[in-house]
Scaffold this active site. Structure first.
Site, short mmCIF file in Angstrom:
data_model
loop_
_atom_site.label_atom_id
_atom_site.label_comp_id
_atom_site.label_asym_id
_atom_site.label_seq_id
_atom_site.Cartn_x
_atom_site.Cartn_y
_atom_site.Cartn_z
N ASP A 147 0.78 -1.13 0.03
CA ASP A 147 0.03 0.11 0.06
C ASP A 147 0.83 1.26 -0.05
OD1 ASP A 147 -2.39 -1.50 0.18
OD2 ASP A 147 -2.35 -1.42 2.36
N LYS A 207 1.91 2.10 -5.11
CA LYS A 207 2.48 1.41 -6.32
C LYS A 207 1.65 1.68 -7.62
CE LYS A 207 2.65 -2.53 -4.47
NZ LYS A 207 2.27 -1.98 -2.89
N GLY A 255 -4.85 -4.11 -3.72
CA GLY A 255 -5.41 -3.18 -4.07
C GLY A 255 -4.84 -2.03 -4.46
N HIS A 256 -4.72 -1.63 -5.69
CA HIS A 256 -3.91 -0.63 -6.30
C HIS A 256 -4.85 0.68 -6.90
CE1 HIS A 256 -0.25 -3.06 -7.19
NE2 HIS A 256 -0.72 -3.30 -5.73
N THR A 257 -4.60 1.71 -6.00
CA THR A 257 -5.56 3.05 -6.49
C THR A 257 -4.93 3.85 -7.40
OG1 THR A 257 -5.98 2.89 -4.03
CG2 THR A 257 -6.92 4.59 -5.27
N ARG A 300 2.70 -28.95 -6.23
CA ARG A 300 2.58 -29.60 -7.64
C ARG A 300 1.21 -30.28 -7.78
NH1 ARG A 300 8.10 -32.59 -6.99
NH2 ARG A 300 7.24 -33.01 -5.05
N GLN A 302 2.02 -5.99 -3.36
CA GLN A 302 2.55 -6.12 -2.04
C GLN A 302 3.65 -5.39 -1.51
OE1 GLN A 302 1.13 -9.39 -3.62
NE2 GLN A 302 -0.42 -8.69 -2.72
N THR A 331 3.31 -12.53 2.76
CA THR A 331 2.33 -13.16 1.73
C THR A 331 3.01 -14.53 1.31
OG1 THR A 331 0.93 -12.88 -0.09
CG2 THR A 331 3.11 -11.86 -0.21
N THR A 362 -8.57 -3.57 -0.20
CA THR A 362 -9.06 -4.83 -0.60
C THR A 362 -9.88 -5.31 0.59
OG1 THR A 362 -7.18 -5.46 -1.92
CG2 THR A 362 -8.52 -7.39 -0.87
N PRO A 417 -8.54 -0.84 8.79
CA PRO A 417 -7.75 0.39 9.20
C PRO A 417 -6.35 -0.32 9.17
CG PRO A 417 -9.01 -0.24 11.20
CD PRO A 417 -9.62 -1.14 9.75
N LEU A 475 4.06 12.49 1.18
CA LEU A 475 4.93 13.49 1.86
C LEU A 475 3.78 14.42 2.52
CD1 LEU A 475 7.63 14.34 2.68
CD2 LEU A 475 7.81 15.88 0.89
N ASP A 476 2.71 14.90 1.60
CA ASP A 476 1.76 15.74 2.06
C ASP A 476 0.94 15.38 3.19
OD1 ASP A 476 0.77 13.63 -0.03
OD2 ASP A 476 -1.29 14.43 0.53
N VAL A 491 2.73 13.95 -3.41
CA VAL A 491 2.26 14.99 -2.81
C VAL A 491 0.85 14.98 -2.67
CG1 VAL A 491 4.30 16.61 -2.90
CG2 VAL A 491 2.67 16.66 -4.79
P1 GDP Z 1 -0.67 0.33 -3.82
O1 GDP Z 1 -1.20 -1.05 -3.05
O2 GDP Z 1 0.77 0.37 -3.01
O3 GDP Z 1 -0.91 0.64 -5.07
O4 GDP Z 1 -1.31 1.63 -2.81
P2 GDP Z 1 -2.86 1.51 -2.32
O5 GDP Z 1 -3.50 2.13 -3.36
O6 GDP Z 1 -3.26 0.50 -1.60
O7 GDP Z 1 -2.75 2.83 -1.23
C1 GDP Z 1 -1.97 4.05 -1.27
C2 GDP Z 1 -3.30 4.96 -1.02
O8 GDP Z 1 -2.50 6.25 -1.08
C3 GDP Z 1 -4.21 5.22 -2.20
O9 GDP Z 1 -5.35 5.82 -1.59
C4 GDP Z 1 -3.83 6.38 -3.12
O10 GDP Z 1 -4.56 7.08 -3.70
C5 GDP Z 1 -2.99 7.32 -2.01
N1 GDP Z 1 -1.86 7.89 -2.47
C6 GDP Z 1 -0.85 7.60 -3.17
N2 GDP Z 1 -0.09 8.19 -3.43
C7 GDP Z 1 -0.07 9.39 -2.55
C8 GDP Z 1 0.48 10.74 -2.21
O11 GDP Z 1 1.42 11.01 -2.59
N3 GDP Z 1 -0.16 11.55 -1.44
C9 GDP Z 1 -1.57 11.19 -0.81
N4 GDP Z 1 -2.24 11.83 0.05
N5 GDP Z 1 -2.00 10.16 -1.10
C10 GDP Z 1 -1.46 9.14 -2.10
P1 IMO Z 2 -0.92 -4.25 -2.29
O1 IMO Z 2 -0.50 -4.61 -3.70
C1 IMO Z 2 -1.01 -4.65 2.14
C2 IMO Z 2 -0.86 -8.75 3.73
C3 IMO Z 2 -2.16 -9.16 4.37
C4 IMO Z 2 -1.64 -10.06 5.46
C5 IMO Z 2 -0.62 -10.85 4.56
C6 IMO Z 2 -0.85 -11.94 4.13
O2 IMO Z 2 -2.26 -3.27 -2.16
O3 IMO Z 2 0.18 -3.24 -1.63
P2 IMO Z 2 -2.39 -12.83 1.95
O4 IMO Z 2 -4.12 -12.51 1.82
O5 IMO Z 2 -1.51 -12.26 1.01
O6 IMO Z 2 -2.08 -14.16 2.17
O7 IMO Z 2 -2.24 -11.90 3.31
O8 IMO Z 2 -0.06 -9.74 3.62
N1 IMO Z 2 -1.19 -8.29 2.42
C7 IMO Z 2 -1.19 -6.88 2.03
N2 IMO Z 2 -1.04 -5.85 2.81
N3 IMO Z 2 -0.96 -4.51 0.74
C8 IMO Z 2 -1.43 -5.59 -0.07
O9 IMO Z 2 -1.08 -5.54 -1.18
C9 IMO Z 2 -1.17 -6.75 0.66
N4 IMO Z 2 -1.36 -7.94 0.14
C10 IMO Z 2 -1.27 -8.88 1.26
O10 IMO Z 2 -2.81 -7.90 5.14
O11 IMO Z 2 -0.99 -9.29 6.39
MG MG Z 3 -2.95 -1.58 -1.62
#
Ligand code: GDP
Ligand code: IMO
Ligand code: MG
Length: 422
Positions: free
Chosen positions: A13, A16, A40-42, A142, A223, A238, A299, A303, A331-332, A410
């Protein structure tokens, strides 16, 4: 022609999705090489917010090829739903390909993931419940089912029969759970197999062709380093290798082709799920970071635990991924804090440790304190225009991590970033 990788440098998170979307502008192909719909990539583009779980974050550019490599595990039901959701929003999937040798997350994997977490009780991992661990377990044991075995129907039927011979023993004898029938498994997956099957191909050959044609390929990690089965905080990890080496085994690309490896790290640190987190803040600053950074899982909605940036763990990420640069996001979110702490080493049994290759409850973080800043920095696009204390913070991080910070986030929108070379 370049081959660049983006990986998470922390516990996932890190942003990426956003960094991939930004950097993929210059790529022809975007590839996911590991993980599944635990990710879960936003990506935020103006008023539009996309939450991608399996489809690569390059999909929002119509002209790019997007690929799920062999190292990914695929849930056909959730993938088909994600594809339909994107199509409804006008996203073109003609250029989206799925590896024929990727493994399939089956209904019993999801069931087993939840049953095992329940069995572990207070020792649970805190998984996403998506069946990731059991699917990778079967791959290594396997006895997995690969995407190429979903069709024709007779082959899939045979594979389910063989699988259930074993999986039902486990369900009934280990977990005292209801067994599954071939009919229910097949019925649950049939419609989605029809939906994804046109996209299935030998992506190993596809990527080799792209390389030979001089195309630029971008590998999107899921991850993060600290969730890696080898380099993470085992067993709270994971079941795959989300680190840079995972590209070679998960996307059929040799290490000699890779040009850059960018590690994405938040300007602080978060974690979802259980396991040690030495710099965790269980106070009002932790709440400030969670509220201001909207730190809730994409995903599972859980929290995220929040804490200060941890340099020994970041240096570990630099080493095991061979990072050539960092993207420092969010950083923001730190604006408004009077002081910002950074863990620079630990005390363990009265001894100072600055280099680690994992983490532990025993580690007592030792902090350096930086002065904060009040200004809202979301509108800033040039490093020189950042408040002095923000500049100092970033420069100190790159010094301590011995890796240049190439991009600074930012704000959540794809435009809200500072490129250092500008
Ligand atoms: P990922 O799994 O690595 O793709 O990250 P996630 O999408 O799960 O979580 C990153 C969260 O931070 C998302 O809600 C993004 O929209 C938000 N985000 C990413 N870069 C920035 C940033 O530079 N500033 C702020 N405020 N939010 C960001
Ligand atoms: P992105 O790509 C944050 C964490 C789970 C748990 C551990 C094992 O959005 O960064 P799993 O279901 O993979 O067997 O869970 O890994 N986890 C993540 N935490 N971001 C993720 O993906 C994650 N994918 C798995 O919360 O601690
Ligand atoms: Mg994520």
């Amino acid at each position: 022609m370049t081959h660049n990788i983006v990986v998470g440098a922390q516990w996932g998170d890190e942003g990426k999705g956003k960094i991939t979307d930004m950097m993929a502008r210059e790529a022809d192909v975007v590839v996911r090489f590991g993980g599944g719909n635990n990710a879960g990539h936003t990506v935020i583009v103006g008023d539009e917010k996309y939450e991608l779980h399996q489809v690569p974050s390059g999909i929002l550019y119509p002209e790019k090829m997007c690929v799920l490599g062999n190292g990914v595990v695929i849930d056909p039901v959730e993938l088909a739903a994600e594809m339909e959701g994107l199509e409804k929003r006008g996203v073109d999937l003609d250029n989206f390909y799925i590896s024929n040798t990727a493994h399939v997350i089956m209904p019993y994997h999801k069931k087993l993931d939840r049953l095992e977490e329940k069995r572990k009780g207070s020792e649970k991992i805190g998984t996403t419940g998506k069946g990731i661990g059991p699917a990778y377990t079967d791959k290594v044991a396997r006895r997995g089912i690969r995407v190429c075995e979903l069709l024709p129907e007779e082959i899939f039927q045979e594979k389910i029969e063989q699988a259930l011979d074993y999986q039902n023993l486990v369900l009934e004898k280990v977990y005292q759970a209801e067994p599954m029938t071939v009919k229910e498994v097949k019925a649950e997956y049939q419609a989605s197999i029809d939906k994804i099957s046109d996209h299935v191909t030998d992506t190993s050959i596809l990527l080799d062709q792209a390389h030979r044609e001089g195309k630029s390929v971008f590998f999107e990690g899921a991850q993060g380093t600290l969730l890696d089965i080898d380099y993470g905080s085992y067993p709270f990890v994971t079941s795959s290798n989300p680190t840079a080496g995972g590209v070679c085994t998960g996307a059929a690309v040799g290490p000699t082709l890779i040009d850059r490896v960018i590690g994405v790290a938040k300007a602080y640190l978060t974690r979802v799920g259980e396991g040690p987190f030495p710099t965790e803040l269980q106070d009002e600053i932790g709440e400030f970071l969670r509220d201001k950074g909207h730190e809730y899982g994409v995903t599972t909605g859980r929290p995220r635990r929040c804490g200060w940036l941890d340099i020994p763990l970041l240096r570990h990420a630099v080493r095991v991924n061979g990072l050539t640069g960092l993207a420092l996001t969010k950083l923001d979110v730190l604006s408004g804090l009077e002081e910002i702490k950074v863990c620079t080493s630990y005390q363990v049994n009265g001894k100072k440790i600055a280099e680690v290759s994992g983490t532990s409850e025993e580690y007592q973080p030792q902090y350096e304190t930086f002065a904060g800043w009040d200004e809202d920095i979301t509108g800033i696009r040039k490093f020189a225009q950042l408040p002095e204390n923000a500049k100092k913070y970033v420069e100190s991080i790159e010094k301590m991590a011995e890796t240049p910070v190439e991009i600074i986030g930012v704000g959540p929108d794809r435009k809200e970033a500072i490129y250092r070379q500008q």
